[in-house]
Design a protein around this motif. Structure first.
Motif, PDB file in Angstrom:
ATOM      1  N   ILE A   4       0.293  17.039 -23.989  1.00  0.00           N
ATOM      2  CA  ILE A   4       0.828  18.137 -23.158  1.00  0.00           C
ATOM      3  C   ILE A   4       1.895  17.564 -22.342  1.00  0.00           C
ATOM      4  N   LYS A   5       2.999  18.125 -22.404  1.00  0.00           N
ATOM      5  CA  LYS A   5       4.340  17.572 -21.644  1.00  0.00           C
ATOM      6  C   LYS A   5       4.791  18.687 -20.545  1.00  0.00           C
ATOM      7  N   ASN A   6       5.276  18.156 -19.686  1.00  0.00           N
ATOM      8  CA  ASN A   6       6.176  18.957 -18.620  1.00  0.00           C
ATOM      9  C   ASN A   6       5.420  19.690 -17.686  1.00  0.00           C
ATOM     10  N   GLY A   7       4.279  19.678 -17.784  1.00  0.00           N
ATOM     11  CA  GLY A   7       3.411  20.404 -16.902  1.00  0.00           C
ATOM     12  C   GLY A   7       3.279  20.005 -15.515  1.00  0.00           C
ATOM     13  N   VAL A   8       2.981  20.963 -14.555  1.00  0.00           N
ATOM     14  CA  VAL A   8       2.753  20.375 -13.246  1.00  0.00           C
ATOM     15  C   VAL A   8       1.076  20.112 -13.266  1.00  0.00           C
ATOM     16  N   VAL A   9       0.521  19.218 -13.020  1.00  0.00           N
ATOM     17  CA  VAL A   9      -0.789  18.726 -13.394  1.00  0.00           C
ATOM     18  C   VAL A   9      -1.576  18.561 -11.798  1.00  0.00           C
ATOM     19  N   TYR A  10      -2.629  19.522 -11.742  1.00  0.00           N
ATOM     20  CA  TYR A  10      -3.377  19.391 -10.404  1.00  0.00           C
ATOM     21  C   TYR A  10      -4.741  18.677 -10.892  1.00  0.00           C
ATOM     22  N   THR A  11      -4.545  17.470 -10.592  1.00  0.00           N
ATOM     23  CA  THR A  11      -5.874  16.636 -10.958  1.00  0.00           C
ATOM     24  C   THR A  11      -7.051  16.963 -10.206  1.00  0.00           C
ATOM     25  N   VAL A  12      -7.010  17.407  -9.050  1.00  0.00           N
ATOM     26  CA  VAL A  12      -7.852  17.758  -8.075  1.00  0.00           C
ATOM     27  C   VAL A  12      -8.170  16.403  -7.215  1.00  0.00           C
ATOM     28  N   ILE A  13      -8.383  15.082  -7.875  1.00  0.00           N
ATOM     29  CA  ILE A  13      -8.466  13.967  -7.114  1.00  0.00           C
ATOM     30  C   ILE A  13      -7.339  13.537  -6.356  1.00  0.00           C
ATOM     31  N   LYS A  14      -6.197  13.998  -6.523  1.00  0.00           N
ATOM     32  CA  LYS A  14      -4.951  13.892  -5.581  1.00  0.00           C
ATOM     33  C   LYS A  14      -4.766  14.995  -4.925  1.00  0.00           C
ATOM     34  N   ASP A  15      -4.179  14.776  -3.659  1.00  0.00           N
ATOM     35  CA  ASP A  15      -3.987  15.945  -2.967  1.00  0.00           C
ATOM     36  C   ASP A  15      -2.728  16.672  -3.276  1.00  0.00           C
ATOM     37  N   GLU A  16      -1.919  16.206  -3.787  1.00  0.00           N
ATOM     38  CA  GLU A  16      -0.866  17.100  -4.333  1.00  0.00           C
ATOM     39  C   GLU A  16      -0.638  17.016  -5.941  1.00  0.00           C
ATOM     40  N   PRO A  17       0.010  17.912  -6.510  1.00  0.00           N
ATOM     41  CA  PRO A  17       0.209  18.072  -7.894  1.00  0.00           C
ATOM     42  C   PRO A  17       1.123  17.242  -8.342  1.00  0.00           C
ATOM     43  N   GLU A  18       1.254  16.814  -9.306  1.00  0.00           N
ATOM     44  CA  GLU A  18       2.383  16.051 -10.142  1.00  0.00           C
ATOM     45  C   GLU A  18       2.717  16.529 -11.348  1.00  0.00           C
ATOM     46  N   ARG A  19       4.020  16.316 -11.769  1.00  0.00           N
ATOM     47  CA  ARG A  19       4.698  16.601 -13.263  1.00  0.00           C
ATOM     48  C   ARG A  19       4.084  15.331 -14.014  1.00  0.00           C
ATOM     49  N   LEU A  20       3.112  15.502 -14.973  1.00  0.00           N
ATOM     50  CA  LEU A  20       2.652  14.457 -15.570  1.00  0.00           C
ATOM     51  C   LEU A  20       2.436  15.117 -17.081  1.00  0.00           C
ATOM     52  N   ASP A  21       2.495  13.938 -17.968  1.00  0.00           N
ATOM     53  CA  ASP A  21       2.156  14.202 -19.462  1.00  0.00           C
ATOM     54  C   ASP A  21       0.669  13.861 -19.691  1.00  0.00           C
ATOM     55  N   ILE A  22      -0.022  14.636 -20.606  1.00  0.00           N
ATOM     56  CA  ILE A  22      -1.524  14.308 -20.916  1.00  0.00           C
ATOM     57  C   ILE A  22      -1.661  13.865 -22.254  1.00  0.00           C
ATOM     58  N   LEU A  23      -2.260  12.868 -22.661  1.00  0.00           N
ATOM     59  CA  LEU A  23      -2.486  12.443 -24.113  1.00  0.00           C
ATOM     60  C   LEU A  23      -3.932  12.595 -24.334  1.00  0.00           C
ATOM     61  N   ILE A  24      -4.095  13.372 -25.278  1.00  0.00           N
ATOM     62  CA  ILE A  24      -5.505  13.658 -25.835  1.00  0.00           C
ATOM     63  C   ILE A  24      -6.007  13.095 -27.185  1.00  0.00           C
ATOM     64  N   ASP A  25      -7.003  12.462 -27.009  1.00  0.00           N
ATOM     65  CA  ASP A  25      -7.376  11.810 -28.449  1.00  0.00           C
ATOM     66  C   ASP A  25      -8.839  12.185 -28.435  1.00  0.00           C
ATOM     67  N   GLN A  26      -9.494  12.469 -29.502  1.00  0.00           N
ATOM     68  CA  GLN A  26     -10.955  12.683 -29.786  1.00  0.00           C
ATOM     69  C   GLN A  26     -11.422  13.413 -28.578  1.00  0.00           C
ATOM     70  N   GLY A  27     -10.921  14.328 -28.316  1.00  0.00           N
ATOM     71  CA  GLY A  27     -11.285  15.265 -27.123  1.00  0.00           C
ATOM     72  C   GLY A  27     -11.421  14.694 -25.882  1.00  0.00           C
TER      73      GLY A  27
END
Length: 383
Positions: A4-27
């Motif tokens: 998942i690329k170019n999204g603004v990610v709300y991790t919840v554990i950080k106070d502010e969102p960031e633009r991050l890429d997320i790599l997923i493998d085997q769920g």
């Protein structure tokens, strides 16, 4: 693998969102970085202009226990023949084929704690499941998360003609079962494996041993302030863990609840009518007041009381009434994950956690914003 690329990610554990890429493998989420270059064969999901949230979680639901558009045949929420039924397991009453699962998943509700209702003093165990799948055994996050118990009007109303006419009787019945379970446990330990000294096997008392051993909490249905305090009194008396469910009078007793910092609160359902006297103080003031006092809460639907897919909307109404937006997001993600004891797998966007993700074109609390994509265990949920 998915990226998942170019999204603004709300991790919840950080106070502010960031633009991050997320790599997923085997769920699972295996990388979470500002820039991940896609390799050959990886499916790329472009989330440009979108927000990415962890899947939403409901700490108190009856999803799959009471099927939609049907009466008695599909209602397995309460066993109405036995007020003390700790041996029952919610997993045995769930029908994952019900349409409400798909409705929940498409709205971004990816995991729920579901199980028996509140007719009985002891109703059986809750489990935590994903909202996608055909076989409940394969949807489990955790099979046993809590033992349901109930205070207040429901056990009185359902069993008033069957030897449970008052709140005193409800409390006494719970105490009696906990006393018996402790005694049963002590006898088993003293027997030290000698079958001739073991107490007669008792399915109900066996079911309560995880409570006595503090492996799971009592999940205490309590609306009224006096019922909340009775629940806490019994938990302290027997030295067992407890979570409080509904907490409708919470705004009236904020200072007292703040003292009980080890007892987690699942608040709601706030978006329905005051259907009985113990709900006379029902309002969104409760989650707002508790949250403003620094008490971490989970916002719940009690589905099907409020349809499961409207969990984010309930959090949005809490924000409209004065709840901090970040705290409202936690109330449907990491807080319920902790409430259910599954925060090691879900509730936030972190490396190593399940890839339960919601991609949305704006604020999830605004009903005009559409959910673009939902992934559960890294797999897209299709309509």
């Amino acid at each position: 693998m998915k990226l998942i690329k170019n999204g603004v990610v709300y991790t919840v554990i950080k106070d502010e969102p960031e633009r991050l890429d997320i790599l997923i493998d085997q769920g699972k989420i295996v990388r979470l970085e500002k820039e991940i270059q896609p390799e050959e064969g990886i499916e790329v999901i472009d989330a440009a202009g979108m927000r990415v949230y962890p899947g939403f979680i409901d700490a108190h639901s009856h999803l799959g226990m009471q099927e939609s558009a049907i009466g008695f045949e599909g209602n397995d929420t309460n066993e109405m023949t036995d007020i003390l039924s700790p041996q029952l397991r919610g997993i045995d009453g769930i029908n994952p084929q019900d349409i409400t699962f798909k409705e929940a998943a498409l709205a971004g509700v990816t995991c729920v704690g579901t199980g028996p209702g509140s007719a009985n003093v002891l109703g059986g165990t809750f489990c935590a499941i994903k909202t996608a799948g055909h076989r409940v055994d394969e949807m489990l996050v955790k099979e046993t998360v809590a033992m349901k118990c109930a205070f207040g009007e429901n056990p009185k109303r359902c069993y008033k003609d069957k030897n449970n006419y008052s709140r005193m009787s409800t409390a006494a019945k719970l105490r009696e079962m906990l006393f018996k379970a402790k005694e049963y446990d002590e006898k088993k330990q003293q027997a030290a494996g000698d079958i001739t000294k073991m107490p007669a096997w008792d399915m109900k008392l066996e079911a309560l041993l995880p409570v006595i051993h503090k492996e799971i909490p009592l999940k205490a249905h309590a609306h009224q302030a006096n019922d909340i305090f009775t629940a806490i009194r019994i938990a302290r008396e027997f030295d067992v863990r407890m979570t409080l469910e509904h907490v409708t009078d919470g705004a009236l007793i904020v200072d007292e609840l703040k003292k009980e910092s080890d007892i987690l609160l699942a608040v709601g359902p706030s978006l329905h009518g005051r259907s009985k006297f113990e709900c006379k103080n029902l309002s969104f003031e409760c989650p707002v007041a508790l949250s403003k006092a620094g008490i971490p809460i989970s916002i719940i639907t009690d589905a099907p009381v409020i349809p499961q897919q409207y969990l984010p909307m309930c959090a949005g109404i809490a924000v409209q009434n004065g709840m901090d937006e970040k705290e409202a997001l936690k109330a449907i993600t990491i807080n319920p994950a902790r409430h259910l004891g599954i925060a090691d797998r879900v509730g936030s966007i972190e490396v190593g956690k399940d890839a339960d993700l919601v991609i949305i074109d704006g604020d999830p609390f605004d009903i005009l914003n559409a959910v673009s994509m939902v992934l559960i265990n890294g797999e897209r949920i299709e309509e």
